[in-house]
Design a protein around this motif. Structure first.
Motif, short mmCIF file in Angstrom:
data_model
loop_
_atom_site.label_atom_id
_atom_site.label_comp_id
_atom_site.label_asym_id
_atom_site.label_seq_id
_atom_site.Cartn_x
_atom_site.Cartn_y
_atom_site.Cartn_z
N GLU A 1 0.81 -1.22 0.00
CA GLU A 1 0.00 0.00 0.00
C GLU A 1 0.84 1.27 0.00
O GLU A 1 0.52 2.23 -0.71
N ARG A 2 1.92 1.27 0.79
CA ARG A 2 2.62 2.54 1.01
C ARG A 2 3.99 2.64 0.36
O ARG A 2 4.49 3.74 0.16
N CYS A 3 4.61 1.52 0.01
CA CYS A 3 5.95 1.61 -0.57
C CYS A 3 6.15 0.67 -1.75
O CYS A 3 7.06 -0.17 -1.75
N PRO A 4 5.31 0.78 -2.79
CA PRO A 4 5.60 0.03 -4.01
C PRO A 4 6.90 0.55 -4.63
O PRO A 4 7.22 1.73 -4.50
N LEU A 5 7.63 -0.31 -5.31
CA LEU A 5 8.96 0.04 -5.83
C LEU A 5 8.99 -0.19 -7.34
O LEU A 5 9.34 -1.28 -7.82
N PRO A 6 8.66 0.83 -8.12
CA PRO A 6 8.59 0.66 -9.58
C PRO A 6 9.95 0.41 -10.24
O PRO A 6 10.03 -0.32 -11.23
N PHE A 7 11.03 1.00 -9.71
CA PHE A 7 12.35 0.77 -10.31
C PHE A 7 12.75 -0.69 -10.15
O PHE A 7 13.12 -1.36 -11.12
N LEU A 8 12.67 -1.20 -8.94
CA LEU A 8 12.96 -2.62 -8.71
C LEU A 8 12.06 -3.49 -9.58
O LEU A 8 12.52 -4.44 -10.23
N SER A 9 10.79 -3.17 -9.62
CA SER A 9 9.82 -4.01 -10.34
C SER A 9 10.04 -4.02 -11.84
O SER A 9 9.62 -4.96 -12.51
N SER A 10 10.70 -2.99 -12.37
CA SER A 10 10.98 -2.96 -13.81
C SER A 10 11.97 -4.04 -14.21
O SER A 10 12.10 -4.36 -15.40
N MET A 11 12.64 -4.65 -13.23
CA MET A 11 13.66 -5.66 -13.51
C MET A 11 13.29 -7.03 -12.94
O MET A 11 14.16 -7.87 -12.69
N VAL A 12 11.99 -7.25 -12.70
CA VAL A 12 11.49 -8.54 -12.22
C VAL A 12 10.29 -8.95 -13.07
O VAL A 12 9.35 -8.17 -13.24
N ASP A 13 10.34 -10.18 -13.59
CA ASP A 13 9.20 -10.73 -14.34
C ASP A 13 8.13 -11.22 -13.36
O ASP A 13 8.47 -11.74 -12.29
N ASP A 14 6.85 -11.13 -13.66
CA ASP A 14 6.19 -10.57 -14.82
C ASP A 14 5.49 -9.28 -14.43
O ASP A 14 4.30 -9.11 -14.71
N CYS A 15 6.19 -8.40 -13.75
CA CYS A 15 5.54 -7.21 -13.20
C CYS A 15 4.88 -6.36 -14.29
O CYS A 15 3.74 -5.92 -14.14
N MET A 16 5.58 -6.15 -15.40
CA MET A 16 5.01 -5.29 -16.43
C MET A 16 3.82 -5.96 -17.12
O MET A 16 2.84 -5.30 -17.47
N LYS A 17 3.89 -7.27 -17.32
CA LYS A 17 2.76 -7.98 -17.92
C LYS A 17 1.55 -7.97 -16.98
O LYS A 17 0.40 -7.83 -17.42
N ARG A 18 1.81 -8.13 -15.69
CA ARG A 18 0.72 -8.18 -14.71
C ARG A 18 0.26 -6.80 -14.27
O ARG A 18 -0.81 -6.66 -13.67
N GLY A 19 1.09 -5.79 -14.54
CA GLY A 19 0.74 -4.44 -14.13
C GLY A 19 0.79 -4.24 -12.64
O GLY A 19 0.05 -3.44 -12.07
N LYS A 20 1.70 -4.96 -11.98
CA LYS A 20 1.83 -4.88 -10.54
C LYS A 20 3.29 -4.76 -10.15
O LYS A 20 4.16 -5.36 -10.78
N THR A 21 3.56 -4.04 -9.06
CA THR A 21 4.90 -4.06 -8.50
C THR A 21 5.12 -5.41 -7.80
O THR A 21 4.17 -6.17 -7.57
N VAL A 22 6.36 -5.69 -7.47
CA VAL A 22 6.63 -6.94 -6.75
C VAL A 22 5.92 -6.96 -5.40
O VAL A 22 5.51 -8.01 -4.91
N GLN A 23 5.74 -5.78 -4.80
CA GLN A 23 5.07 -5.71 -3.50
C GLN A 23 3.59 -6.10 -3.60
O GLN A 23 2.99 -6.50 -2.61
N GLU A 24 3.04 -5.99 -4.80
CA GLU A 24 1.62 -6.29 -5.00
C GLU A 24 1.40 -7.68 -5.61
O GLU A 24 0.27 -8.05 -5.91
N GLY A 25 2.47 -8.44 -5.80
CA GLY A 25 2.33 -9.77 -6.37
C GLY A 25 2.70 -9.86 -7.83
O GLY A 25 2.27 -10.79 -8.53
N GLY A 26 3.52 -8.94 -8.32
CA GLY A 26 3.88 -8.93 -9.73
C GLY A 26 4.87 -9.98 -10.16
O GLY A 26 4.98 -10.29 -11.35
N ALA A 27 5.62 -10.56 -9.21
CA ALA A 27 6.65 -11.54 -9.56
C ALA A 27 6.02 -12.87 -9.96
O ALA A 27 4.90 -13.21 -9.55
N VAL A 28 6.77 -13.67 -10.72
CA VAL A 28 6.32 -15.00 -11.10
C VAL A 28 6.21 -15.89 -9.88
O VAL A 28 5.23 -16.63 -9.70
#
Length: 843
Positions: free
Chosen positions: A522-549
């Motif tokens: 909720e308070r500290c999503p990390l878009p820079f980190l998430s840009s380098m983890v799959d499948d954050c961009m496909k899922r449209g989520k940061t890693v903090q929100e469940g974007g990782a495989v």
């Protein structure tokens, strides 16, 4: 058969490296205010925008304005602070602890930092904004009252992410080297263009992708600032050689990480910007470089074949990267600093092992990683090597030569246990084969995983204390009522009570971790980190929100050896042989085996007496409490208590202990470990992943042991608990092979978040080629029996004792602490003592 050939010729150390190291450690680390001030400025300007956009804009504002520096002799540039080994602060996670410690942080025993009065004032002004806005405050609001009570009573601590960022990740360094952040930005643009305004997730996904683009632009801007600074310094530089170096640095920073790297030098610089800037975005540690020898190898190979670089200069560049990894730093609260002592950031870099097809890929850089750790002789990176039946023998011999230097590196990991363990958790075979290690000992697939490793420390000894007191601690009902220990007729009944206390505490630990997990999303999503983890961009989520495989939560338990020895002693002495009664044992534990009560015990008993009077409906009277307390203290110091304690200690000493190749005892230890590892598996986290257990302590076995009373294995109150899966210090008396045999009998597959096995050798044990061969044979034997991890200290007890007395003579003495190495003289005395107490082995 390996995929690559390699050159085992040693490369001499450049004269530059010792001077860089000396400059790095010239002063005490310093806390700087720039990031906190800039972050707060940005947040005040973006209050009506989505949180992920606010995070990206704050990141950009910081990178555009934070002071930058190029230090003398550097070939790889980029520093988070002006002061070497300095640190920034991260008030969005928590800040109250630092303000409370402003006046003590410079003089504390573990990891002190200098902080100027000007910095204190700037941080106080910035911190005002963060009241009620931190992740720690939100996490607390999500926790249940019984969870907070258990934490108050030190049943477990989730402090890592409660007060800080998560970290504990390896990103797609290889993709950055290949396409740069211009390429990653283009991927985000294409993904955004493919969306429809009417998509159900358009609002969240579009804003996340915009945040990725803002972050990519920010990094490119930051690198260009360094390019300009290098040019400015070159213009005024009188030294012709240094001038050329600065011009090359300027060219590198103009190219990377915006574009893909075109040379090994650019690849090193691009890697470093990623590593450094992940630390600026968030305060999470254990951001681990992973398989450096694999993703960097194509650039090295191409330059060598084209004659563009020599092995000597490539080694010097790697050595410079190794130095820079020690420049990053982090300030923790005083209690956490004791648990992570040594200024460690746990940046685990691993070499060797197999590729996705199961073929060994040891190469030139694998050997050069070992060379770099030899040349730099500093704690970071936390170098590891992967071992399997096909590992080149000379690679392991070279690794053993590094171990022999005494710096506690490398750690050794078994492909043949870790790969199937990860497959059992849902990874594909190809991803599992490409694992790396995070932080201390935690395996994961790079660029696809949000593992939440190190999510909490769970002290397996504390639930046993509750068994002896029917679920109470300090007079407060902390755990379930499992009955009075004296009334338990069989060992099975006693053991069952322990399992009930364990499972209840584990459930509360999960509640704490999940509350913190939600708060970070909720308070500290990390878009820079998430840009380098799959499948954050496909899922449209940061890693903090469940974007990782792959999504996991990995809290670690420790004290396995204490619990195995303690429960085995109870079974043997109380129930099987009936040499002591449960009442006698309980009294011995209460009196610390007749050695009297500590100040901590007296304070606990005072609370317990007052609580008991309240529950009985009596008025709590200070004089009455004091009278009862005096009688308890007198009883604990009586001749009878001393005699009873000494008798029971002697009987416990005679009971067989874990770590001596005794199959019956080892099987018992395996079952005890299951009391932590099995219950944890049934829980899920908010990101849709599962909990998985680790069995390792970092160095928290010392401070958390200080919160723990005496235990039935003969351990005295407030002394360290056993670390990892290692036997209790001094209890393994039958040699290193016997110890390894015992530890291998634990189930290392189920502890898929990692196990930690420490051994200490006298330097003479590894002398000569024969010593190295014996050492490698020990590792292979342990791994053949399906052990997962081994790490070593090779230093004499006499050296460590002398270093305690004369720290000024041992400024560069590096030792293995737990899942990391640290400068011995930077550790607290209690942690130094714990290392000294470990059994000193020899072949």
């Amino acid at each position: 058969m390996g995929l690559y050939t390699y050159d085992t010729t040693e490369i001499p150390k450049s004269d530059r490296i010792p001077r860089l190291v000396e400059n790095l450690y010239a002063k005490m680390p310093e806390i700087e205010p720039a990031r906190a001030v800039l972050l707060t400025e940005s947040y005040k300007q973006t209050e009506k925008e989505p949180m992920v956009i606010r995070r990206a804009k704050a990141f950009a504002h910081i990178l555009e304005n934070i002071p930058i520096v190029i230090r003398d002799l550097e070939l790889i540039v980029g520093s988070t602070t002006i002061a070497p080994r300095g640190c920034q602060t991260y008030p969005e996670f928590s800040y109250e602890w630092l303000e409370a410690e402003f006046d003590t942080v410079e003089t504390r025993t573990a990891d002190p930092f200098y902080i100027s009065e000007e910095t204190k004032q700037k941080l106080k002004e910035a911190d005002v904004y963060w009241k009620g806005r931190t992740t720690s405050e939100l996490a607390t609001s999500y926790m249940e009252p019984e969870t907070l009570l258990a934490m108050e009573h030190n049943m477990f601590t989730p402090g890592n992410y409660f007060y800080n960022g998560v970290g504990h990740v390896t990103v797609k360094y290889g993709e950055v080297l290949s396409i740069g952040f211009a390429g990653i930005r283009e991927k985000a643009e294409k993904e955004l263009a493919s969306l429809s305004l009417a998509d159900g997730n358009y609002q969240k996904k579009s804003r996340f992708l915009e945040a990725v683009m803002i972050s990519c632009d920010a990094v490119i801007t930051y690198a260009r600032r360094y390019a300009r600074l290098a040019l400015e310094k070159a213009e005024s530089c009188k030294d012709a050689a240094r001038k050329m170096e600065l011009l090359q640095i300027a060219q590198n920073c103009a190219n990377v990480p915006e574009k893909g790297a075109s040379s090994f030098y650019e690849a090193c610089q691009s890697f470093w910007f990623v590593q450094q800037l992940l630390q600026i975005e968030s305060s999470g540690h254990s951001i681990s470089p992973g398989r450096f020898d694999q993703y960097m190898y194509p650039y090295y190979k191409k330059d060598i074949e084209n004659g563009k670089i020599t092995r000597e200069f490539a080694q010097e560049l790697m050595d410079c990267v190794w130095v820079k990894l020690n420049d990053l730093n982090k300030c923790r609260d005083a209690v956490s600093a004791e648990g992570f002592a040594g200024y460690s950031l746990f940046q685990n870099l691993i070499a060797g092992g197999v590729n996705e097809d199961g073929v060994d890929v040891t190469n030139d850089l694998s050997f050069m990683c070992i060379n770099a750790s030899m040349h730099v002789a500093l704690p970071q990176p936390s170098l590891s090597v992967r071992v399997w039946n096909g590992s080149p023998h000379e690679f392991l011999i070279r690794a053993a030569e590094l171990t022999r230097t005494g710096i506690g590196l490398p750690a050794y990991y078994n492909d043949e246990v870790i790969i199937p363990a990860l497959v059992s958790r849902g990874l594909t075979l190809q991803d599992a084969r490409d694992y790396n290690i995070i932080g201390c000992v935690e395996p994961q697939k790079a660029g696809k995983t949000e593992g939440w490793h190190d999510a909490a420390f769970f002290n397996m000894c504390r639930p046993l204390e509750l068994v002896f007191h029917n679920g109470k601690d300090k007079g407060v009902q902390v755990g379930p009522k499992t009955g009075e220990a004296e009334d338990m007729k069989t060992f099975e009944e006693f053991y069952h009570a322990y399992k009930i206390q364990m499972e209840y505490a584990i459930k509360l630990l999960v509640n704490a971790d999940n509350a913190i997990d939600v708060a970070h999303a909720e308070r500290c999503p990390l878009p820079f980190l998430s840009s380098m983890v799959d499948d954050c961009m496909k899922r449209g989520k940061t890693v903090q929100e469940g974007g990782a495989v792959y999504n996991f939560t990995g809290p670690q338990g420790f004290g396995v050896a204490n619990m195995a020895d303690a429960l085995y002693a109870v079974k043997t002495l109380v129930y099987d042989e009936k040499k002591i009664t449960m009442k006698e044992l309980k009294e011995a534990l209460l009196t610390n085996y007749g050695k009297g009560l500590s100040d901590e015990d007296v304070a606990d008993i005072t609370k317990e007496v007052a609580q008991g009077m309240q529950e009985a409906g009596e008025t709590v009277n200070a004089q009455t409490v004091e009278a009862i307390l005096k009688s308890v203290v007198a009883a604990s110091e009586s001749a009878e208590a001393k005699e009873n304690g000494e008798r029971i200690l002697k009987l416990i000493e005679e009971v067989p202990k874990f770590g001596n190749d005794l199959p019956e005892v080892d099987a018992f230890a395996r079952d005890v470990a299951y009391t932590y590892t099995k219950p944890l598996e049934k829980y899920k986290n908010p990101r849709g992943g599962m909990f998985q257990a680790g069995l390792y302590p970092v160095s928290a076995n010392v401070p958390l042991g200080a919160q723990t009373g005496a235990t039935p294995d003969g351990r005295l109150a407030h002394t360290p608990v056993a670390d990892g899966v290692s036997p209790s210090a001094g209890k393994d008396t039958h040699g290193p092979t016997a110890t390894a045999n015992s530890v291998s009998r634990l189930d290392h597959y189920i502890a898929s978040n990692g196990t930690l096995f420490n051994q200490k050798f006298h330097p003479s044990a590894l002398s000569g080629r024969r010593g190295l061969e014996n050492f490698v044979g020990l590792i292979r034997s342990y791994f053949d029996q399906k052990g997962s991890h081994m790490q070593f200290n090779v230093v004499s007890r006499e050296t460590l004792l002398d270093a305690q007395k004369h720290p000024e003579q041992y400024k560069h003495l590096v030792v293995r602490v737990a899942g990391y190495s640290a400068l011995f003289t930077t550790l607290s005395k209690s942690l130094q003592d714990d290392i000294i107490r470990r059994t000193e082995q020899g072949f």
